[in-house]
Design a protein around this motif. Sequence first.
Motif, short mmCIF file in Angstrom:
data_model
loop_
_atom_site.label_atom_id
_atom_site.label_comp_id
_atom_site.label_asym_id
_atom_site.label_seq_id
_atom_site.Cartn_x
_atom_site.Cartn_y
_atom_site.Cartn_z
N ASP A 37 0.86 -1.19 0.00
CA ASP A 37 0.00 0.00 0.00
C ASP A 37 0.89 1.24 0.00
OD1 ASP A 37 -1.82 1.99 0.50
OD2 ASP A 37 -2.40 1.28 2.48
N GLY A 38 0.63 2.15 -0.92
CA GLY A 38 1.43 3.37 -1.01
C GLY A 38 1.43 4.12 0.32
N PHE A 68 0.12 8.29 -0.01
CA PHE A 68 -0.07 8.58 -1.43
C PHE A 68 -1.02 9.74 -1.66
CE2 PHE A 68 1.50 6.00 -5.12
CZ PHE A 68 2.72 5.78 -4.52
N CYS A 69 -1.70 10.14 -0.62
CA CYS A 69 -2.52 11.33 -0.71
C CYS A 69 -1.58 12.50 -1.08
CB CYS A 69 -3.18 11.52 0.64
SG CYS A 69 -4.43 12.74 0.62
N SER A 105 0.25 11.86 -4.61
CA SER A 105 -0.58 12.10 -5.79
C SER A 105 -0.80 13.60 -6.00
CB SER A 105 -1.89 11.34 -5.70
OG SER A 105 -2.56 11.69 -4.52
N PHE A 134 -1.66 14.06 -9.93
CA PHE A 134 -2.46 12.99 -10.52
C PHE A 134 -3.86 13.53 -10.79
CE2 PHE A 134 -0.30 8.95 -8.52
CZ PHE A 134 0.87 9.27 -9.19
N GLU A 135 -4.45 13.03 -11.87
CA GLU A 135 -5.83 13.43 -12.16
C GLU A 135 -6.75 12.90 -11.09
OE1 GLU A 135 -7.24 12.50 -16.08
OE2 GLU A 135 -5.44 13.42 -16.93
N LYS A 136 -7.83 13.65 -10.84
CA LYS A 136 -8.75 13.27 -9.77
C LYS A 136 -10.08 12.82 -10.35
CE LYS A 136 -6.65 16.35 -6.54
NZ LYS A 136 -6.28 17.72 -6.46
N ASN A 144 -9.28 9.60 -10.46
CA ASN A 144 -8.45 8.49 -10.93
C ASN A 144 -7.52 8.97 -12.03
OD1 ASN A 144 -9.50 5.98 -9.63
ND2 ASN A 144 -11.40 6.75 -10.52
N ASP A 145 -6.29 8.58 -11.94
CA ASP A 145 -5.33 8.93 -12.97
C ASP A 145 -4.96 7.64 -13.71
OD1 ASP A 145 -2.80 11.29 -13.26
OD2 ASP A 145 -2.71 9.34 -14.23
N SER A 181 -6.26 1.79 -6.85
CA SER A 181 -5.67 2.98 -6.20
C SER A 181 -4.17 2.76 -5.94
CB SER A 181 -6.46 3.28 -4.92
OG SER A 181 -5.96 4.40 -4.25
N ASP A 182 -3.73 2.88 -4.68
CA ASP A 182 -2.29 2.74 -4.41
C ASP A 182 -1.99 1.40 -3.74
OD1 ASP A 182 -3.44 3.20 -1.93
OD2 ASP A 182 -1.78 4.41 -1.19
N ARG A 221 4.16 0.32 1.98
CA ARG A 221 4.15 -0.56 3.15
C ARG A 221 3.76 -1.95 2.69
NH1 ARG A 221 0.48 2.36 4.88
NH2 ARG A 221 1.32 4.29 5.68
P1 GTP Z 1 -1.46 5.63 4.02
O1 GTP Z 1 -1.71 4.49 3.09
O2 GTP Z 1 -2.12 5.43 5.35
O3 GTP Z 1 -0.02 5.98 4.16
O4 GTP Z 1 -2.17 6.94 3.42
P2 GTP Z 1 -2.49 7.29 1.90
O5 GTP Z 1 -2.37 8.77 1.79
O6 GTP Z 1 -1.68 6.47 0.96
O7 GTP Z 1 -4.03 6.93 1.78
P3 GTP Z 1 -4.79 5.61 1.32
O8 GTP Z 1 -3.85 4.49 1.06
O9 GTP Z 1 -5.89 5.37 2.29
O10 GTP Z 1 -5.49 6.05 -0.02
C1 GTP Z 1 -4.79 6.21 -1.23
C2 GTP Z 1 -4.71 7.67 -1.63
O11 GTP Z 1 -3.89 7.75 -2.79
C3 GTP Z 1 -6.04 8.24 -2.06
O12 GTP Z 1 -6.73 8.77 -0.99
C4 GTP Z 1 -5.63 9.30 -3.04
O13 GTP Z 1 -5.35 10.49 -2.34
C5 GTP Z 1 -4.33 8.79 -3.62
N1 GTP Z 1 -4.50 8.24 -4.99
C6 GTP Z 1 -4.37 6.96 -5.38
N2 GTP Z 1 -4.62 6.85 -6.71
C7 GTP Z 1 -4.91 8.06 -7.15
C8 GTP Z 1 -5.25 8.60 -8.44
O14 GTP Z 1 -5.34 7.89 -9.44
N3 GTP Z 1 -5.51 9.94 -8.53
C9 GTP Z 1 -5.43 10.74 -7.43
N4 GTP Z 1 -5.68 12.06 -7.56
N5 GTP Z 1 -5.10 10.28 -6.21
C10 GTP Z 1 -4.85 8.96 -6.07
#
Ligand code: GTP
Length: 345
Positions: free
Chosen positions: A29-30, A33-34, A37, A42-44, A46-47, A75-76, A128
């Motif tokens: 998990d990223g 990634f908030c 991104s 990144f496009e919102k 979804n990119d 997502s991430d 992680r």
């Molecule tokens: P932790 O995993 O707890 O470290 O926090 P996080 O910020 O990575 O949040 P989480 O894993 O819960 O959620 C993934 C986050 O990645 C989303 O909330 C988005 O902010 C961001 N994200 C992932 N994919 C995209 C995308 O394609 N576009 C955009 N704009 N944001 C993305």
Amino acid sequence: MANSKYEYVRSFEVEDEIMLPNIIIVRIDGRNFCRFSKFHEFEKPNDMKALELMNLCADAVLEKFPDIIFSYGFSDEYSFVLKKTTKFYQRRASKIHSLIVSFFTSVYVNKWKAQFPQKDLRYAPSFRSRVIGCASIEVLQSYLLWRQSECHLNNQYDTCFWQLIKSGKPENEAEEMLKGSLKQDRNELLYQSFNINYKKDIPEIFRQGTCSLRTVEDIVKYKEDGSAVKRCKRKFTRVYSENIASRRFWNNQLCLVKELGQFTEDLSKTKSEYVKSFQHESRLMPSTWIVVRIDGCHFHSFSDVHQFEKPNDAQALNLMNSCAAAVLEEFKDIVFAYGVSDEYR
Ligand code: GTP
Ligand code: MG
């Protein structure tokens, strides 16, 4: 180190074998990634390019580790499922997930430029990882149901949220409007206010996430004398599907049934006790000294392929040292690091 006077250091390693018949899942998990991104615009919500980059990294993981036969991501995050009988790294959790996440992350960095030619990678991303042991195929099925529901809920929420923002609502007002809303309400909002039919108009990759499965294909090869021989060719296939935890989806995939087993019934929801176990993280006792040791995997061949000078390559060592310095910079709780060759602790 084996059979040397230093063999005792092995006793410092954690005993974390995932015993049979547990099925091993690695989820990555990223990290934050908030922020990542936003920084990389990144496009919102979804990119497509960012998702494709995640999918390419997952493909590379499947290619590299033949015991992984199924992956699912959105997502991430990505989950990798190993075949039930795997003996990979003696089924030791820390070895397996650290290898997968470190390989995934380096592929992510490696492929960034091809995916985003116009955007520089402005800082190093990190992911992680954890291992989830599933005691039965039903637990694995519940896990997949849980992750795909999460994908659906997050994506439907984010689609509504960003439509509201695009239409001029401030963020706090959009949040307020969606507070406590049900799936049906959000579909209605999209349809009534924005003329979006969620199921028809939003691409399945966003709604359903991405699966890859390892399959075996029979191919025919011809010998010099013209006689035909059958060979098995391993390949993996990407699939976008609704309800990957259903019998209909799973039991149709021969390789999944063979390596993991059949789903015997359809599930309507994931039991909360199971979700609790998927989220469980073991912690060390307070005041325990924590030493994290990293060690290059197959660095002997890596150094050969990259023609490192023998016996020591100053540039390669400098690279290790500057990575360690970056780790110290990023993780302020680390107070000391020591490295030699391809390892650091
Ligand atoms: P932790 O995993 O707890 O470290 O926090 P996080 O910020 O990575 O949040 P989480 O894993 O819960 O959620 C993934 C986050 O990645 C989303 O909330 C988005 O902010 C961001 N994200 C992932 N994919 C995209 C995308 O394609 N576009 C955009 N704009 N944001 C993305
Ligand atoms: Mg994340």
